[in-house]
Design a protein around this motif. Structure first.
Motif, mmCIF file in Angstrom:
data_model
loop_
_atom_site.group_PDB
_atom_site.id
_atom_site.type_symbol
_atom_site.label_atom_id
_atom_site.label_comp_id
_atom_site.label_asym_id
_atom_site.label_seq_id
_atom_site.Cartn_x
_atom_site.Cartn_y
_atom_site.Cartn_z
ATOM 1 N N GLY A 59 0.817 -1.209 0.000
ATOM 2 C CA GLY A 59 0.000 0.000 0.000
ATOM 3 C C GLY A 59 0.853 1.262 0.000
ATOM 4 N N MET A 60 2.114 1.141 -0.463
ATOM 5 C CA MET A 60 3.048 2.286 -0.497
ATOM 6 C C MET A 60 3.083 3.006 0.850
ATOM 7 N N GLY A 61 3.288 2.245 1.895
ATOM 8 C CA GLY A 61 3.404 2.810 3.231
ATOM 9 C C GLY A 61 2.146 2.718 4.060
ATOM 10 N N ASP A 62 1.002 2.494 3.437
ATOM 11 C CA ASP A 62 -0.256 2.455 4.185
ATOM 12 C C ASP A 62 -0.265 1.344 5.226
ATOM 13 N N ASN A 63 0.318 0.173 4.869
ATOM 14 C CA ASN A 63 0.272 -0.952 5.796
ATOM 15 C C ASN A 63 1.054 -0.668 7.068
ATOM 16 N N GLU A 64 2.168 0.021 6.940
ATOM 17 C CA GLU A 64 2.935 0.396 8.129
ATOM 18 C C GLU A 64 2.150 1.388 8.983
ATOM 19 N N MET A 65 1.480 2.334 8.344
ATOM 20 C CA MET A 65 0.695 3.309 9.109
ATOM 21 C C MET A 65 -0.499 2.645 9.779
ATOM 22 N N LEU A 66 -1.097 1.666 9.118
ATOM 23 C CA LEU A 66 -2.181 0.895 9.724
ATOM 24 C C LEU A 66 -1.681 0.177 10.965
ATOM 25 N N LEU A 67 -0.523 -0.436 10.857
ATOM 26 C CA LEU A 67 0.049 -1.160 11.986
ATOM 27 C C LEU A 67 0.361 -0.208 13.138
ATOM 28 N N ALA A 68 0.887 0.956 12.805
ATOM 29 C CA ALA A 68 1.169 1.951 13.847
ATOM 30 C C ALA A 68 -0.104 2.352 14.574
ATOM 31 N N GLU A 69 -1.174 2.544 13.816
ATOM 32 C CA GLU A 69 -2.461 2.912 14.423
ATOM 33 C C GLU A 69 -2.940 1.805 15.360
ATOM 34 N N ALA A 70 -2.781 0.559 14.932
ATOM 35 C CA ALA A 70 -3.228 -0.557 15.757
ATOM 36 C C ALA A 70 -2.409 -0.685 17.033
ATOM 37 N N LEU A 71 -1.162 -0.293 16.983
ATOM 38 C CA LEU A 71 -0.281 -0.442 18.144
ATOM 39 C C LEU A 71 -0.327 0.752 19.081
ATOM 40 N N GLN A 72 -1.060 1.787 18.700
ATOM 41 C CA GLN A 72 -1.225 2.940 19.589
ATOM 42 C C GLN A 72 -2.380 2.644 20.542
ATOM 43 N N GLY A 73 -3.461 3.339 20.415
ATOM 44 C CA GLY A 73 -4.645 3.068 21.216
ATOM 45 C C GLY A 73 -4.392 3.159 22.704
ATOM 46 N N THR A 74 -5.225 2.487 23.461
ATOM 47 C CA THR A 74 -5.134 2.550 24.923
ATOM 48 C C THR A 74 -4.574 1.267 25.530
ATOM 49 N N GLY A 75 -4.269 0.282 24.681
ATOM 50 C CA GLY A 75 -3.733 -0.967 25.195
ATOM 51 C C GLY A 75 -2.367 -0.785 25.835
ATOM 52 N N LYS A 76 -2.083 -1.577 26.851
ATOM 53 C CA LYS A 76 -0.834 -1.456 27.581
ATOM 54 C C LYS A 76 0.292 -2.173 26.843
ATOM 55 N N ASN A 77 1.380 -1.414 26.584
ATOM 56 C CA ASN A 77 2.601 -1.986 26.026
ATOM 57 C C ASN A 77 2.370 -2.768 24.735
ATOM 58 N N LYS A 78 1.507 -2.288 23.857
ATOM 59 C CA LYS A 78 1.242 -3.007 22.621
ATOM 60 C C LYS A 78 2.511 -3.146 21.778
ATOM 61 N N ARG A 79 3.267 -2.059 21.672
ATOM 62 C CA ARG A 79 4.486 -2.132 20.870
ATOM 63 C C ARG A 79 5.472 -3.120 21.479
ATOM 64 N N ASP A 80 5.573 -3.146 22.778
ATOM 65 C CA ASP A 80 6.513 -4.050 23.433
ATOM 66 C C ASP A 80 6.131 -5.513 23.206
ATOM 67 N N ARG A 81 4.839 -5.762 23.024
ATOM 68 C CA ARG A 81 4.383 -7.140 22.816
ATOM 69 C C ARG A 81 4.531 -7.585 21.371
ATOM 70 N N ALA A 82 4.702 -6.632 20.466
ATOM 71 C CA ALA A 82 4.750 -6.946 19.040
ATOM 72 C C ALA A 82 6.183 -7.188 18.568
ATOM 73 N N PHE A 83 6.327 -8.147 17.662
ATOM 74 C CA PHE A 83 7.588 -8.389 16.966
ATOM 75 C C PHE A 83 7.319 -8.042 15.507
ATOM 76 N N ILE A 84 7.816 -6.885 15.071
ATOM 77 C CA ILE A 84 7.483 -6.363 13.747
ATOM 78 C C ILE A 84 8.550 -6.759 12.730
ATOM 79 N N GLN A 85 8.099 -7.436 11.702
ATOM 80 C CA GLN A 85 8.957 -7.863 10.594
ATOM 81 C C GLN A 85 8.640 -6.989 9.389
ATOM 82 N N VAL A 86 9.633 -6.270 8.873
ATOM 83 C CA VAL A 86 9.431 -5.332 7.770
ATOM 84 C C VAL A 86 10.302 -5.713 6.580
ATOM 85 N N LYS A 87 9.689 -5.863 5.420
ATOM 86 C CA LYS A 87 10.434 -6.052 4.178
ATOM 87 C C LYS A 87 10.582 -4.709 3.473
ATOM 88 N N PHE A 88 11.697 -4.545 2.771
ATOM 89 C CA PHE A 88 11.933 -3.307 2.033
ATOM 90 C C PHE A 88 12.622 -3.641 0.715
#
Length: 324
Positions: A59-88
């Motif tokens: 999505g020319m960057g959209d998928n990363e922004m979607l993932l960022a939105e999902a990892l924000q929110g009010t959940g506790k330590n969402k980023r810390d719980r995620a293991f993000i694999q990125v292809k470039f």
């Protein structure tokens, strides 16, 4: 909830035994509902699925922004719980067409800088490159190793490389994981790539475990669905022949009390503890189906499944044909 973990390679980190492939939430497989995608990512983390697969060209960057939105929110330590694999590396035009690959050292570091901004994170857990035929793999991996040393990347991965290139990459810097297509109908990795990865202690994050949806009966039809346009297995007589194999899988799965998707996921998961199937679920229903998949099938069931779905009867290449 604690989902079973596996180690990503001999010396790699512990990640969930299946991963969530996020590509289809932004691109390639036809329309996706954003709220459904966000709920699916949130539910995956809640269920203990930590490995989230994305790419800067989805999505020319959209998928990363979607993932960022999902990892924000009010959940506790969402980023810390995620293991993000990125292809470039893949280059695309304004119309979405693929233009080639750029994995020059400067491009590697620039791509990561933009990914970090879009993901709203300070680091990527696994940064993954394919092959740029104009750049020695040692130069690309060397630039990625710089990013590891600087703390922007935790682990280095590679995608769809042949055995000789894998050896060269691993000699430059330890490779944690290879991403490669692997399913009961796409098994070419078994001849040389999988034994080599096991020799070197490289884990596998397997995409296409559902045959890019073919094994669940999807035809890839639709104006914005790329599969029927550039994947030979979804075209013409190939598709008609392959749908007969899908019917066989459906009957087999029914006999085992599984859905076709669960049977396909379970087959890949059963091939070894060093293999992490990536499931491209876009809705809660598909995710829950994947979560309920067995992670180990008895040898007898695996043998019957492979006999029922011989790879020499699959019609059409699994590889993309980018001619328009």
């Amino acid at each position: 909830m604690t989902f079973p973990n596996r180690f990503l390679g001999r010396n790699g980190p512990a990640v969930s035994a299946i991963g969530l492939g996020c590509m289809g939430m932004s691109d390639f497989y036809g329309p996706s509902v954003r709220t459904d995608a966000l709920q699916t990512i949130d539910r995956a983390l809640e269920a203990g699925i930590t490995l989230l697969d994305t790419g800067d060209f989805y999505g020319m960057g959209d998928n990363e922004m979607l993932l960022a939105e999902a990892l924000q929110g009010t959940g506790k330590n969402k980023r810390d719980r995620a293991f993000i694999q990125v292809k470039f590396g893949a280059q695309r035009g304004p119309d979405g067409a693929f233009l080639g690959t750029d994995a020059r050292p400067a491009a590697v570091k620039t791509a990561l800088a933009y990914s970090l901004k879009r993901l709203k994170t300070d680091y990527v857990d696994l940064y993954m490159t394919g092959l740029d035929p104009t750049v020695p793999i040692e130069e690309t991996i060397g630039a990625m190793a710089d990013l590891v040393e600087q703390g922007y990347v935790r682990h280095i991965g590679i995608s769809n490389l042949d055995a000789a290139i894998i050896r060269r990459a691993h000699a430059t810097h330890p490779i944690t994981a290879l991403q490669y297509e692997y399913s009961v109908i796409s098994r070419d990795m078994e001849a040389e790539i999988l034994p080599l990865c096991r020799e070197l202690g490289i884990g596998i994050t397997a995409y296409g475990v559902l045959g890019r949806g073919l094994l669940t009966g999807s035809t890839g039809a639709g104006e914005t669905d790329w599969r029927s346009k550039i994947l030979p297995r979804f075209q013409g007589e190939n598709l008609e022949a392959n749908r007969k194999l899908v019917a066989v899988l459906q009957d087999f799965a029914r006999q085992e009390g599984l859905s076709p998707a669960q049977a396909a996921i379970a087959w890949v998961a059963s091939q070894g503890e060093d293999i992490i199937p990536l499931v491209g679920a876009r809705t809660l229903a598909r995710l829950e189906e994947a979560i309920a998949s067995p992670l180990k099938l008895p040898a007898g069931i695996l043998a019957r499944m492979e006999k029922a779905l011989p790879t020499d009867q699959v019609q059409g290449s699994r590889l993309m044909s980018l001619r328009r």
